[in-house]
Structures are given as structure tokens and as C-alpha cells.
Design an enzyme around this catalytic site. Sequence first.
Site, short mmCIF file in Angstrom:
data_model
loop_
_atom_site.label_atom_id
_atom_site.label_comp_id
_atom_site.label_asym_id
_atom_site.label_seq_id
_atom_site.Cartn_x
_atom_site.Cartn_y
_atom_site.Cartn_z
CG ASP A 160 11.36 -27.37 1.27
OD1 ASP A 160 12.52 -27.16 1.66
OD2 ASP A 160 10.71 -26.57 0.57
CG ASN A 413 2.67 -33.11 1.56
OD1 ASN A 413 1.75 -32.50 1.01
ND2 ASN A 413 3.96 -32.86 1.30
CD GLU A 414 4.76 -32.71 -2.61
OE1 GLU A 414 5.98 -32.87 -2.38
OE2 GLU A 414 4.32 -31.74 -3.24
CG ASN A 467 0.65 -31.03 -2.90
OD1 ASN A 467 -0.50 -30.74 -2.57
ND2 ASN A 467 1.53 -31.47 -2.03
CE1 TYR A 469 4.35 -25.18 -4.97
CE2 TYR A 469 4.32 -27.58 -5.01
CZ TYR A 469 4.19 -26.40 -4.33
OH TYR A 469 3.89 -26.42 -2.99
CE1 TYR A 473 10.70 -25.80 -6.60
CE2 TYR A 473 8.45 -26.50 -6.16
CZ TYR A 473 9.66 -25.98 -5.72
OH TYR A 473 9.80 -25.63 -4.40
CD GLU A 505 2.27 -28.61 -0.77
OE1 GLU A 505 3.22 -28.37 -1.56
OE2 GLU A 505 2.39 -29.34 0.23
CD1 TRP A 550 4.49 -24.41 -0.44
CD2 TRP A 550 3.00 -25.34 0.96
NE1 TRP A 550 5.19 -24.98 0.60
CE2 TRP A 550 4.30 -25.56 1.46
CE3 TRP A 550 1.91 -25.81 1.68
CZ2 TRP A 550 4.52 -26.25 2.65
CZ3 TRP A 550 2.14 -26.50 2.84
CH2 TRP A 550 3.44 -26.72 3.31
CE LYS A 569 7.30 -23.16 -3.93
NZ LYS A 569 8.62 -23.51 -3.36
#
Length: 603
Positions: A160, A413-414, A467, A469, A473, A505, A550, A569
Site C-alpha cells: 500500500d 512486513n505483514e 500491526n 487496526y 478496518y 502499526e 502508522w 494515516k
Amino acid sequence: MLSPRTSPTRDIVSLDGLWRFALDTHAGATPWASRLASTLEAPVPASYNDLFVDTEIRDHVGIAWYQREVRVPRGWAGERVVLRFGSVTHAAQVYVDDRLVAEHTGGYTPFEADLTGIVRPGTEFRLTVGVDNRLTNVTIPPGTVTTGSDGRDRQSYLHDFYNYAGIARPVRLCSTPPTFVADVTVVTGRDGAAGTVDYRVETAGEAADATTVRVRAVDETGRTVAEAHGSEGAFRIENVILWQPGAGHLYDLVVELTADGGTVDSYTQSFGVRTVEVRGTEFLINGEPFYFTGFGKHEDTPVRGKGHDDAYLVHDFELLRWTGANSFRTSHYPYAEEVLDFADRHGIVVIDETAAVGLNLGVMGGLTGAAPTPTFAPENFGGPTRDVHARHLRRLIERDKNHPSVVMWCLANEPASNEEGAREYFEPLARLARELDPTRPLTYAAVMFATPDNDLIGDLFDVLSINRYYGWYVFTGDLRAAEQYLEQDLRGWARRFGKPVMMSEYGADTQPGLHSVWDTPWSEEYQSDYLAMYHRVFDRVPEFIGEHVWNFADFQTSAGIHRVDGNKKGVFTRDRKPKAAAFALRRRWRGLDGRRPGPAANG
């Protein structure tokens, strides 16, 4: 690979500036064979995508060409001549006149071409660079190129942030002696009030075996505080001044290659004396518990894209200091060497990350509703991708091993750490990282799909970076439910693995100037309340060691219905204006000073 440095035996010529520029569709079959027939010019360093008003250039998939003339200094007769690129995104072909002198894949690490015997001092040569921005399932980061019915290639990818391309970091022409210092490794420790330094020097060239190595440690006043001889060795610095978060004290290791009583080559490597370790559920720097405060960042600015910019470098670090941040993660790729040099000098702690972002096909399924494809299947990100990932990891550690600011390696990452095949993919990479550098802890940033119950790789790493959210989300606008699930999640990671946990994040998209008295997503008040909720939870989890918001600043992404002019963000806008959350973070972080907060710290 040593970073370029001037010394009594070495010189550098910067090749930054305006270069001729053309897309491959307009450059002819052999653009390196003659002067580019183009009126366009592009600055180096910079990404090319946002420079022009032509959508063909911005959306181009494939190779773009850069070209300029270079004059070799007259005084370099008898010297080794090296051409060095800080990075080219994502692959490069380099031509000197009609000759291919280098090829490199990997958009965030440096590479060199030895031009000795190819170019002559006092003469000029034509330098042409082909820049290929295509991402595939065997690049890091990965992507897919498809050809549409109109014959145009289109690039898709799973990360992203915008796929900026170009010569994004400085280009230099360097001289060294024919026999030279090829690499330096410094590992530091403590013994009471003294610092211990183990060093290793690699030499190369036509007469390397006939030379000897001597080293001197020099403090910031220019005083020699220790000396040693030999290509490998150790020494002590009595009453050492440690490199510490917020106080980036550095020494210089002056390496001299000698023969017959004279200096053959000289290279200076800065270093800081400090230790890093994980003990139980604590992260220790110099034996003291350290609590991370800061951000995930991006190399992203208006117009220049991912091009390195010293003005933004200085201003961004000033904003880090203003907020009270003590650290950042190089999300999601190795940053320019100049950034880490600056962090070394100013005592900012860095988590250094490979460009392995997007190794998770489940994310796309979650966004589109399509059935997920197995991430680590051979036709997706199986063995060949892991081999490429290993090369990137090796280059990262070889480049950044001597930076005291770098306290941890982040391998990805992720990634789909909850999917079958994840352990087979990551176990060899974790083993390689420990072989290359046994002194620094390892981490990875876990995606929301990976939970304490289904994650397959957490035990391979030293720190669990999460991470999350909740409230954005998931449970959008419902901070009460988000708080309950966040705490349950974090406690689950700590309970299962018994390791330090940090938030790598957490954040909410925010439109500057949008205000509301309710929990309204996109408002500045919601971003501040969202962060405050996370901080309450952090302060209740004993194993928690840090918080990276983040993101530091808004940044550009690919077009799509999920993003309006990029990711919002940031607690700063893309041009570095503060949102309300920046002031809230400043109030929290300036009182922590690297210490573990208690419940009262949230305010």
C-alpha cells in the site's frame, strides 16, 4: 559494501543533477549507443513519476533511460575508478559508452561497477542507465505485470504505497588505490566502564597480500583512544562514552592499509559503542530497558517521490524530536544510507526492514472478497522468492551492520505467517540473519489475519511486532469494542510466546480540517481518540515495549477506491503540517523518555 568516503587516499565526484531522460518506447533499440534523442531531463536523485505532466510517463511499466556525460578527474591516473549507485528502483542496466558494466536487481540497496581500465582519467564517457520498475512473483517486493487488450502493460502489487521508480539515491564516481580496504565490520560491547571493540577488515586488489592493517579509534575531539594491528582483532576504550538513545556519541575507526612503511589506503568507519539484547520480556540498550516511541515512515515526498532529499531528512528528524519520538521503522524497505548516518549522529533508534512487503495473498482476498490463493505455493511465493528474499536480507545486513542506531532487523512486513508454508519459508531466513549478525534481535510485523492462535513463526523471532487496526478496518468507529479486542489480542501474543511485544502499526486515516464531536472516522478528533485508546491498552500489558504509529506522514499510494490521493494515516500531512494527533503524541511521548509508561502516562 563500504559507503563512499573521502580520505587521504580516496576522492568522490557527485553525479547528481539533471540527466537526459526517455521512456523505452521513445528511446530506440539501443539507447546507450548514442545521445538520447529526448528533450526531457530528470533530476537525480528523484523518482520520475511525478516530475512530468504526461500520464504515459507516470503510468509507465517497463524501462526508462537516464543518460549524462561524465568526466574522470585528471588526477586519478593509476587509481581504481568505481561507479556507485545508492539505489535504482527496481532493476538497473548500466552502460559506459557502448559497454554494459553492471546489472542489479533490488530497488533499495546500493551497487557498484568497477570502471578501472574501461575509462581513462582526464577523458569523458557517456553514462546510460536503464531503470526497470517491473515487479513479479520473484522480486522483493512482489507484483504482477499483465498486458491489456490495448497492448499496454499494467503493474499490480500487494503493498500500500506507490511504486515510484527512478534513480532515487545519490550517484557517485569514486577513486580508491589499486590495493584497497574492501570492507570493515565493527562489533561493540561493554566491560565495566570500558568499551570493547572487535573489528574485521577485508582487503582486495593487486597487492593485498603484501600489505598490513593498522586501526586507530579516534574520539570526537580527534584524540586516539585505542590502537590495534592486523586484519582482525580487538581493543578496549577506557572510560568509554556510550552511544545511547538521544545521545548519538560516535567514534571513528581509522583503518590504514600499509606497505613498506607507507600508507596504501585509508578509510574511516564511524561506530558507536552500545549493546542490544532481549532479556525475558524486556528490550535492553546498554543493559537498560528501552521503550520504543515513534513511527513507521516512508521515503515519500511531493514531486520527488522516493528520491532522497537532505532538506526533508533534516526536517523529518526535527519533527521526530518535536513529538518526543525516539525511534522509527524503515517501513517497508531499507532507507538511504544518509538517513541511517543521520540517526547514528543524533541518537535515533532504528528498526531496519527488508523490502519484503506483500508476501500475503490473503490481504487481497480480504479487500476484494475473492477466495484467497495460498501465499507460499510454488507458483506464488515459494522457493525462488525466498532465495531472492535471502539475497535482499544479506545485502541489508552487509550494508547496515556498523550503524549503532540499528538495533533490530525486521525480516518482513505483514507476511502470511498464519498460512501453511510460512515456517518453511521463514525459518531459513531467520537462521541466515542470525549467522550474518548474531548481535541484533530479529522481528517481523504481523498482519491482522495472524493471531496468537494461528501464527506459525513467532517463536523464531525475538520481539513480536504487531500491526493492528481495531477501530479502523475492524470495529470502525466503535472504540469501546476495539479496546476490548485489542487488549485480548495483545495479551494472547504475550501469553503464548513469552516475548516482548510492541505495536509496529496502529492508526486511522484522517482528513486534516475535518472535525466532529462524535467518534467520526476521518476526523482529527477520532484519530486522537483512537491513539489514546491504544495507549490505554499498551499501558496495561506488562510485556509491552513500544509503540510505532502508522504513519509519520501521509504518503502516496496507487489509485483505487480504498485511497483518496494516498494514505492519510499520517499524524503529519504529506507536506509535514501537524494534525491534532501530532500534539497528542507530543504530550504523551515527551514525558516517557524511553521508559516503560504506567497507566498515568496516558493522561
